[in-house]
Design a protein around this motif. Structure first.
Motif, PDB file in Angstrom:
ATOM      1  N   CYS A   1      46.517  43.660  36.729  1.00  0.00           N
ATOM      2  CA  CYS A   1      45.094  43.320  36.883  1.00  0.00           C
ATOM      3  C   CYS A   1      44.236  44.561  36.651  1.00  0.00           C
ATOM      4  N   ALA A   2      43.175  44.398  35.878  1.00  0.00           N
ATOM      5  CA  ALA A   2      42.201  45.476  35.700  1.00  0.00           C
ATOM      6  C   ALA A   2      41.080  45.220  36.694  1.00  0.00           C
ATOM      7  N   ILE A   3      40.869  46.164  37.605  1.00  0.00           N
ATOM      8  CA  ILE A   3      39.830  46.009  38.635  1.00  0.00           C
ATOM      9  C   ILE A   3      38.740  47.042  38.391  1.00  0.00           C
ATOM     10  N   LYS A   4      37.524  46.545  38.098  1.00  0.00           N
ATOM     11  CA  LYS A   4      36.403  47.425  37.782  1.00  0.00           C
ATOM     12  C   LYS A   4      35.331  47.251  38.862  1.00  0.00           C
ATOM     13  N   ASP A   5      34.907  48.330  39.476  1.00  0.00           N
ATOM     14  CA  ASP A   5      33.923  48.260  40.565  1.00  0.00           C
ATOM     15  C   ASP A   5      34.320  47.195  41.595  1.00  0.00           C
ATOM     16  N   GLY A   6      35.609  47.174  41.921  1.00  0.00           N
ATOM     17  CA  GLY A   6      36.102  46.260  42.953  1.00  0.00           C
ATOM     18  C   GLY A   6      36.241  44.811  42.526  1.00  0.00           C
ATOM     19  N   LYS A   7      36.073  44.530  41.207  1.00  0.00           N
ATOM     20  CA  LYS A   7      36.173  43.131  40.749  1.00  0.00           C
ATOM     21  C   LYS A   7      37.238  42.984  39.670  1.00  0.00           C
ATOM     22  N   SER A   8      37.946  41.856  39.696  1.00  0.00           N
ATOM     23  CA  SER A   8      38.944  41.591  38.656  1.00  0.00           C
ATOM     24  C   SER A   8      38.209  41.314  37.340  1.00  0.00           C
ATOM     25  N   VAL A   9      38.490  42.132  36.311  1.00  0.00           N
ATOM     26  CA  VAL A   9      37.843  41.886  35.007  1.00  0.00           C
ATOM     27  C   VAL A   9      38.853  41.398  33.972  1.00  0.00           C
ATOM     28  N   ASP A  10      40.134  41.531  34.274  1.00  0.00           N
ATOM     29  CA  ASP A  10      41.155  40.909  33.432  1.00  0.00           C
ATOM     30  C   ASP A  10      42.464  40.905  34.196  1.00  0.00           C
ATOM     31  N   THR A  11      43.310  39.957  33.855  1.00  0.00           N
ATOM     32  CA  THR A  11      44.626  39.870  34.475  1.00  0.00           C
ATOM     33  C   THR A  11      45.557  39.181  33.498  1.00  0.00           C
ATOM     34  N   THR A  12      46.869  39.373  33.697  1.00  0.00           N
ATOM     35  CA  THR A  12      47.795  38.938  32.644  1.00  0.00           C
ATOM     36  C   THR A  12      48.177  37.469  32.736  1.00  0.00           C
ATOM     37  N   MET A  13      48.160  36.885  33.961  1.00  0.00           N
ATOM     38  CA  MET A  13      48.527  35.471  34.057  1.00  0.00           C
ATOM     39  C   MET A  13      47.334  34.605  33.650  1.00  0.00           C
ATOM     40  N   GLY A  14      47.567  33.342  33.365  1.00  0.00           N
ATOM     41  CA  GLY A  14      46.499  32.546  32.769  1.00  0.00           C
ATOM     42  C   GLY A  14      46.211  31.246  33.484  1.00  0.00           C
ATOM     43  N   LEU A  15      46.316  30.148  32.738  1.00  0.00           N
ATOM     44  CA  LEU A  15      46.136  28.810  33.296  1.00  0.00           C
ATOM     45  C   LEU A  15      47.163  28.582  34.401  1.00  0.00           C
ATOM     46  N   THR A  16      48.366  29.112  34.174  1.00  0.00           N
ATOM     47  CA  THR A  16      49.447  29.034  35.160  1.00  0.00           C
ATOM     48  C   THR A  16      50.070  30.434  35.255  1.00  0.00           C
ATOM     49  N   PRO A  17      50.973  30.650  36.217  1.00  0.00           N
ATOM     50  CA  PRO A  17      51.591  31.983  36.334  1.00  0.00           C
ATOM     51  C   PRO A  17      52.589  32.296  35.221  1.00  0.00           C
ATOM     52  N   LEU A  18      52.661  31.457  34.187  1.00  0.00           N
ATOM     53  CA  LEU A  18      53.667  31.684  33.145  1.00  0.00           C
ATOM     54  C   LEU A  18      53.279  32.783  32.155  1.00  0.00           C
ATOM     55  N   SER A  19      52.001  32.926  31.866  1.00  0.00           N
ATOM     56  CA  SER A  19      51.651  33.820  30.762  1.00  0.00           C
ATOM     57  C   SER A  19      51.620  35.283  31.174  1.00  0.00           C
ATOM     58  N   GLY A  20      51.527  36.166  30.172  1.00  0.00           N
ATOM     59  CA  GLY A  20      51.485  37.604  30.426  1.00  0.00           C
ATOM     60  C   GLY A  20      52.867  38.216  30.424  1.00  0.00           C
ATOM     61  N   LEU A  21      53.222  38.869  31.522  1.00  0.00           N
ATOM     62  CA  LEU A  21      54.488  39.598  31.590  1.00  0.00           C
ATOM     63  C   LEU A  21      55.670  38.664  31.811  1.00  0.00           C
ATOM     64  N   PRO A  22      56.855  39.066  31.324  1.00  0.00           N
ATOM     65  CA  PRO A  22      58.045  38.294  31.690  1.00  0.00           C
ATOM     66  C   PRO A  22      58.350  38.457  33.173  1.00  0.00           C
ATOM     67  N   GLY A  23      59.072  37.490  33.737  1.00  0.00           N
ATOM     68  CA  GLY A  23      59.488  37.587  35.144  1.00  0.00           C
ATOM     69  C   GLY A  23      60.985  37.361  35.222  1.00  0.00           C
ATOM     70  N   ALA A  24      61.493  37.148  36.435  1.00  0.00           N
ATOM     71  CA  ALA A  24      62.938  36.960  36.610  1.00  0.00           C
ATOM     72  C   ALA A  24      63.432  35.774  35.771  1.00  0.00           C
ATOM     73  N   THR A  25      62.701  34.660  35.842  1.00  0.00           N
ATOM     74  CA  THR A  25      63.116  33.484  35.063  1.00  0.00           C
ATOM     75  C   THR A  25      61.989  32.968  34.161  1.00  0.00           C
ATOM     76  N   ARG A  26      60.890  33.727  34.072  1.00  0.00           N
ATOM     77  CA  ARG A  26      59.743  33.300  33.246  1.00  0.00           C
ATOM     78  C   ARG A  26      59.672  34.110  31.957  1.00  0.00           C
ATOM     79  N   SER A  27      59.276  33.424  30.893  1.00  0.00           N
ATOM     80  CA  SER A  27      59.233  34.099  29.590  1.00  0.00           C
ATOM     81  C   SER A  27      58.059  35.063  29.461  1.00  0.00           C
ATOM     82  N   GLY A  28      56.963  34.797  30.177  1.00  0.00           N
ATOM     83  CA  GLY A  28      55.731  35.524  29.862  1.00  0.00           C
ATOM     84  C   GLY A  28      55.235  35.052  28.506  1.00  0.00           C
TER      85      GLY A  28
END
Ligand SMILES: Nc1ncnc2c1ncn2[C@@H]1O[C@H](COP(=O)(O)OP(=O)(O)O)[C@@H](O)[C@H]1O
Ligand SMILES: CC(=O)OP(=O)(O)O
Ligand SMILES: [Mg+2]
Length: 414
Positions: free
Chosen positions: A220-247
């Motif tokens: 998560c990119a936090i600017k002036d105390g606010k989330s301005v971007d993060t890797t997960m999306g509509l669901t926790p699937l997107s962004g980085l890979p996880g133990a059993t998630r593709s990312g």
């Protein structure tokens, strides 16, 4: 009214419950957890004062709801935990709900809020269903206790439109709530407060690149105390890979992987619907698919046991590095700290060392010994930056989602 708070963190394979006093800040008095629900036999871990218990259970606990019932019964019956012996001793139960749709903050459960959350169940069936089963159980079996739901997505309500909008037909997107929501926000809220306090800055002036890396991983990119971007999306699937998630993958991949992609997965039930594609990308991918293990401690070792382990490690490093660069730019280079959190972020010195070495050009540098030693148990934030470094701090934050939920509940009711 009771005097204690129960904070419940229900995942698909584990349920963690921490008991807190209603002090401000709340004080933990006991911790109980059932893990291995999907890989029996389940184990029960319990800690209260000096007492530590770890049992392999003979009971069949098939669902997070069964695990929660088991924890509650054992704790209520434990004569050493006499403070919390029945419903009467509990003031609030806080539940971690991953997908909170448009909710900006925690809410108390009543017929309206529960109905609204049930409508969101299909957007994050793998997470929300289990948590809501426990909410429904508490409402029925512990009717005098207030249930508060805390949302992983709430922290990210500040995402700018250009970040949260997917470039698809906007009528369909709006009608179906298809946008980036982002998750792990309960953890990011704990991280922001703790790191700002550590740096001696007001939260509203704190800029960090935060990484919550566990079996589910996000940044998560936090600017002036606010989330301005993060890797997960509509669901926790997107962004980085996880133990059993593709990312992140090319979305068309699913149709080449299997012609059954759109059909309901055999894991679906009458109440919970998941497609075959969702099942594959959430449950049968990630580093487990590459190496056979979900345990990142077996992958992040100096001498890799196999080429597949090395590849899994390199993929995680590659994706995280990409986001460090991305978020550094989004924060205009004004970064107070790079923050490692989550089970892997807090424990893997190798992952931290590798990433920081590769980010040297941005001014990040760590102290090898501080990094190897990691934090003491009671150290919430540990600075592992090189002492001579003029660049942004590099820190480890021992995040605590249960504490954050109890803390939020106390603040909102103080
Ligand atoms: N020393 C270590 N090095 C690397 N990974 C570790 C280490 N110790 C624990 N882990 C990993 O931490 C992960 C669990 O992190 P956690 O945040 O507790 O996960 P979650 O809450 O998503 O289940 C597991 O993959 C575990 O193997
Ligand atoms: C949002 C999410 O991925 O949660 P977890 O890491 O607990 O699976
Ligand atoms: Mg987690």
């Amino acid at each position: 009214m009771g005097k204690y708070i129960l904070a419940v963190n229900a995942g698909s394979s584990s349920v963690k419950v921490t008991f807190y006093t209603c002090d401000n800040p709340p004080r933990a008095i006991a911790d109980a957890q059932v893990s291995g629900i999907t890989a029996p036999p389940p184990t029960f871990k319990y800690q209260h004062g000096e007492t530590k218990v770890k049992d392999e259970l003979k009971e069949k606990l098939n669902t997070p709801q069964d695990a929660f019932k088991y924890i509650l019964e054992r704790c209520f019956k434990d004569s050493e935990l006499s403070e919390v012996a029945s419903e009467r001793d509990v003031a609030y139960i806080c539940h971690r709900i991953v997908h909170g749709g448009e909710y900006h903050e925690a809410v108390e459960i009543n017929d309206d809020t529960l109905h609204h959350l049930e409508k969101l169940e299909d957007l994050a069936p793998l997470h929300n269903f289990s948590a809501l089963e426990i909410v429904r159980f508490c409402k029925k079996e512990l009717p005098s206790v207030k249930s508060i739901t805390c949302f992983d997505s709430a922290f990210h309500q500040t995402l700018p439109d250009c970040v949260k909008t997917y470039p698809i037909n906007q009528d369909i997107a709006k009608a179906n709530g298809l946008r980036k929501y982002g998750f792990h926000g309960i953890s990011y809220s704990f991280i922001l407060r703790s790191v700002a306090q550590f740096l001696g800055k007001p939260q509203e002036q704190t800029n960090i690149i935060a990484m919550h890396i566990g079996s589910g991983a996000s940044m998560c990119a936090i600017k002036d105390g606010k989330s301005v971007d993060t890797t997960m999306g509509l669901t926790p699937l997107s962004g980085l890979p996880g133990a059993t998630r593709s990312g992140d993958i090319d979305p068309s991949l699913v149709f080449h992987y299997t012609s059954e992609a759109g059909k309901l997965s055999p894991a679906s039930t009458k109440e919970m619907h998941i497609s075959t594609a969702e099942e594959i990308l959430n449950k049968q991918s990630g580093w487990k698919a590459l190496t056979g293990t979900t345990d990142f401690a077996q992958i992040a070792v100096d001498k890799f046991p196999s080429e597949a382990h090395k590849l899994a490690f390199d993929i995680v490093v590659d994706r995280m590095l990409g986001y460090i660069g991305n978020y550094y730019l989004k924060l205009g280079g004004k970064v107070d700290a790079l923050v490692f959190a989550g089970g892997i972020g807090e424990k893997s010195a190798l992952l931290r060392r590798t990433l920081v070495e590769k980010s040297q050009c941005l001014g990040f540098a760590i102290d090898a010994k501080a990094n190897e030693n990691g934090p003491r148990d009671d150290e919430v934030v540990k600075d592992i930056s090189q002492s001579s470094s003029q660049g942004p701090r590099v820190v480890i934050c021992q995040t605590n989602e249960q504490f954050e939920m109890a803390y939020t509940t106390i603040q909102s009711r103080a």
